[in-house]
Design a protein around this motif. Structure first.
Motif, short mmCIF file in Angstrom:
data_model
loop_
_atom_site.label_atom_id
_atom_site.label_comp_id
_atom_site.label_asym_id
_atom_site.label_seq_id
_atom_site.Cartn_x
_atom_site.Cartn_y
_atom_site.Cartn_z
N HIS A 1 0.83 -1.21 0.00
CA HIS A 1 0.00 0.00 0.00
C HIS A 1 0.86 1.25 0.00
CE1 HIS A 1 -2.30 3.24 2.04
NE2 HIS A 1 -3.29 2.80 1.29
N ASP A 2 1.88 1.28 0.87
CA ASP A 2 2.68 2.49 1.05
C ASP A 2 3.54 2.81 -0.17
OD1 ASP A 2 1.56 2.53 3.55
OD2 ASP A 2 3.32 1.76 4.59
N ASN A 3 3.98 1.80 -0.90
CA ASN A 3 4.86 2.01 -2.06
C ASN A 3 4.11 1.98 -3.39
OD1 ASN A 3 7.40 2.15 -0.58
ND2 ASN A 3 7.06 -0.01 -0.15
N ALA A 4 2.80 1.96 -3.35
CA ALA A 4 2.01 1.87 -4.57
C ALA A 4 2.36 3.01 -5.54
CB ALA A 4 0.53 1.91 -4.23
N SER A 5 2.31 2.70 -6.82
CA SER A 5 2.64 3.68 -7.85
C SER A 5 1.53 4.71 -8.01
CB SER A 5 2.85 2.98 -9.19
OG SER A 5 3.95 2.11 -9.14
N ASP A 6 1.91 5.91 -8.36
CA ASP A 6 0.92 6.93 -8.69
C ASP A 6 0.21 6.54 -9.98
OD1 ASP A 6 0.19 9.94 -7.97
OD2 ASP A 6 0.29 9.77 -10.16
N PRO A 7 -1.07 6.84 -10.11
CA PRO A 7 -1.79 6.48 -11.34
C PRO A 7 -1.15 7.02 -12.61
CG PRO A 7 -3.35 7.14 -9.65
CD PRO A 7 -1.99 7.41 -9.10
N SER A 8 -0.40 8.12 -12.50
CA SER A 8 0.25 8.69 -13.68
C SER A 8 1.28 7.73 -14.28
CB SER A 8 0.92 10.02 -13.32
OG SER A 8 1.94 9.83 -12.35
N VAL A 9 1.86 6.87 -13.44
CA VAL A 9 2.81 5.87 -13.95
C VAL A 9 2.10 4.91 -14.90
CG1 VAL A 9 4.30 3.93 -13.28
CG2 VAL A 9 4.27 6.03 -11.90
N ILE A 10 0.92 4.46 -14.50
CA ILE A 10 0.15 3.55 -15.34
C ILE A 10 -0.33 4.28 -16.59
CG2 ILE A 10 -1.67 1.82 -15.33
CD1 ILE A 10 0.47 1.59 -13.02
N ALA A 11 -0.73 5.53 -16.41
CA ALA A 11 -1.22 6.33 -17.54
C ALA A 11 -0.14 6.50 -18.61
CB ALA A 11 -1.72 7.68 -17.06
N LYS A 12 1.09 6.73 -18.18
CA LYS A 12 2.19 6.88 -19.16
C LYS A 12 2.42 5.58 -19.92
CE LYS A 12 4.63 10.71 -16.97
NZ LYS A 12 4.23 11.64 -18.05
N THR A 13 2.27 4.46 -19.24
CA THR A 13 2.40 3.17 -19.93
C THR A 13 1.28 3.00 -20.95
OG1 THR A 13 3.46 2.17 -18.00
CG2 THR A 13 2.48 0.67 -19.61
N ILE A 14 0.08 3.37 -20.56
CA ILE A 14 -1.05 3.29 -21.51
C ILE A 14 -0.78 4.21 -22.70
CG2 ILE A 14 -3.50 3.79 -21.83
CD1 ILE A 14 -3.90 2.89 -18.89
N GLY A 15 -0.27 5.41 -22.42
CA GLY A 15 0.07 6.33 -23.50
C GLY A 15 1.09 5.72 -24.45
N ALA A 16 2.09 5.03 -23.89
CA ALA A 16 3.10 4.38 -24.73
C ALA A 16 2.48 3.27 -25.57
CB ALA A 16 4.22 3.82 -23.85
N SER A 17 1.54 2.52 -24.99
CA SER A 17 0.89 1.44 -25.73
C SER A 17 0.00 1.97 -26.85
CB SER A 17 0.06 0.56 -24.78
OG SER A 17 -1.15 1.20 -24.39
N VAL A 18 -0.53 3.16 -26.66
CA VAL A 18 -1.41 3.78 -27.66
C VAL A 18 -0.61 4.34 -28.83
CG1 VAL A 18 -2.91 5.79 -28.04
CG2 VAL A 18 -3.33 4.26 -26.10
N THR A 19 0.54 4.91 -28.54
CA THR A 19 1.31 5.60 -29.57
C THR A 19 2.37 4.74 -30.24
OG1 THR A 19 2.81 6.45 -27.86
CG2 THR A 19 0.95 7.85 -28.49
N ALA A 20 2.66 3.57 -29.70
CA ALA A 20 3.69 2.70 -30.30
C ALA A 20 3.28 2.30 -31.72
CB ALA A 20 3.89 1.46 -29.44
N ARG A 21 4.23 2.31 -32.63
CA ARG A 21 3.93 1.90 -34.01
C ARG A 21 3.49 0.45 -34.04
NH1 ARG A 21 6.24 -0.57 -38.22
NH2 ARG A 21 8.13 -1.01 -37.02
#
Length: 273
Positions: free
Chosen positions: A217-237
């Motif tokens: 719980h204490d070390n959980a990632s900020d949602p922005s970390v997951i969002a950036k990964t989703i962004g990478a998956s969307v824009t990857a050729r």
């Protein structure tokens, strides 16, 4: 070149909200959908279009997709993020609650895929991002309904990836690990209400505590970390079929793959109280 259009579900908080902002930053026209439109006022103020969207309601989903198609003439990205965790011993969870878990996490996603696929087929392009979880490959105590829904979503994503490829449509699974959001608190409270009394009480109480305190719980990632990964998956050729992201995600998936099943059972049970 046409502006690309994205629909993000479950966008009122957490990963969905962060993803809507990330895709807007990447230049997409973003439609954010959630049941409670009032909770998306901040997104609307930033220029993101908000929609009332209940993924379990056929007419609500149909209207949301029809609105986007009417206004933009295309849909390039669907991010299926809406979901929740229903925790409790299987014998304690009512079948109606189990069905609701699948209706949100599986049928809600598939309902939207069915609606956007004809649009993407006509375009000969599109990308469907199904936000699963490391819980789509591992298992934790009292999470049978939740893990079952995520295993199902991943299995269906594998088939969809094959079926839709000839039409230029990519299907990608994103598997977040521990993430800062309302999810863990809601799941823990549901576990206490469902199995906090009776034969499972001690184990359920310990597990609920582990979901809301301690290292995970204490070390959980900020949602922005997951969002950036989703962004990478969307824009990857050429996107990967799966993206693993967030705290504890890779280590726990590695353990699941290298340990015998009973060995993994022991480790995950101890780590979760």
């Amino acid at each position: 070149m046409a502006v690309k259009v994205a629909l993000v579900t479950g966008a009122s908080a957490g990963i969905g909200e962060a993803t809507a902002l990330e895709l807007q930053r990447l230049g997409y026209v973003v439609y954010a959908g959630a049941r409670r439109v009032d909770r998306m006022a901040g997104l609307r103020d930033k220029g993101i279009r908000t929609l009332a969207l209940d993924v379990t309601d056929e007419e609500s989903a149909r209207q949301a997709v029809a609105t986007i198609e009417a206004e933009q003439g295309r849909i390039d990205v669907l991010v299926n993020n809406a979901g929740y965790g229903s925790y409790g011993a299987v014998e304690d969870v009512t079948l109606s609650e189990g069905q609701r878990q699948f209706d949100v996490n599986v049928f809600g996603a598939i309902r939207l895929i069915q609606l956007v696929t004809p649009v993407m087929r006509r375009q000969r392009s599109g990308r469907i991002i199904n936000v699963s979880s490391v819980g789509g490959e591992i298992h934790t105590p009292f999470g049978a309904w939740y893990h079952g829904s995520k295993f199902a979503l991943e299995g269906m994503s594998n088939v969809l990836r094959i079926d839709l490829a000839p039409f230029g449509i990519d299907v990608v699974v994103v598997q977040p690990g521990s993430t800062k959001s309302e999810w863990s608190g809601i799941a823990a409270e549901h576990l206490r209400e469902t199995s906090g009394r009776g034969p499972y009480a001690r184990a359920a109480t310990n597990h609920a505590k582990a979901m809301t305190t301690g290292p995970l719980h204490d070390n959980a990632s900020d949602p922005s970390v997951i969002a950036k990964t989703i962004g990478a998956s969307v824009t990857a050729r050429r996107p990967r079929t799966r993206y693993v992201t967030g705290y504890y995600a890779r280590p726990v998936l590695t353990l699941r793959r290298v340990l015998p099943e009973r060995g993994f059972d022991r480790i995950i049970s101890r780590s979760m109280g």
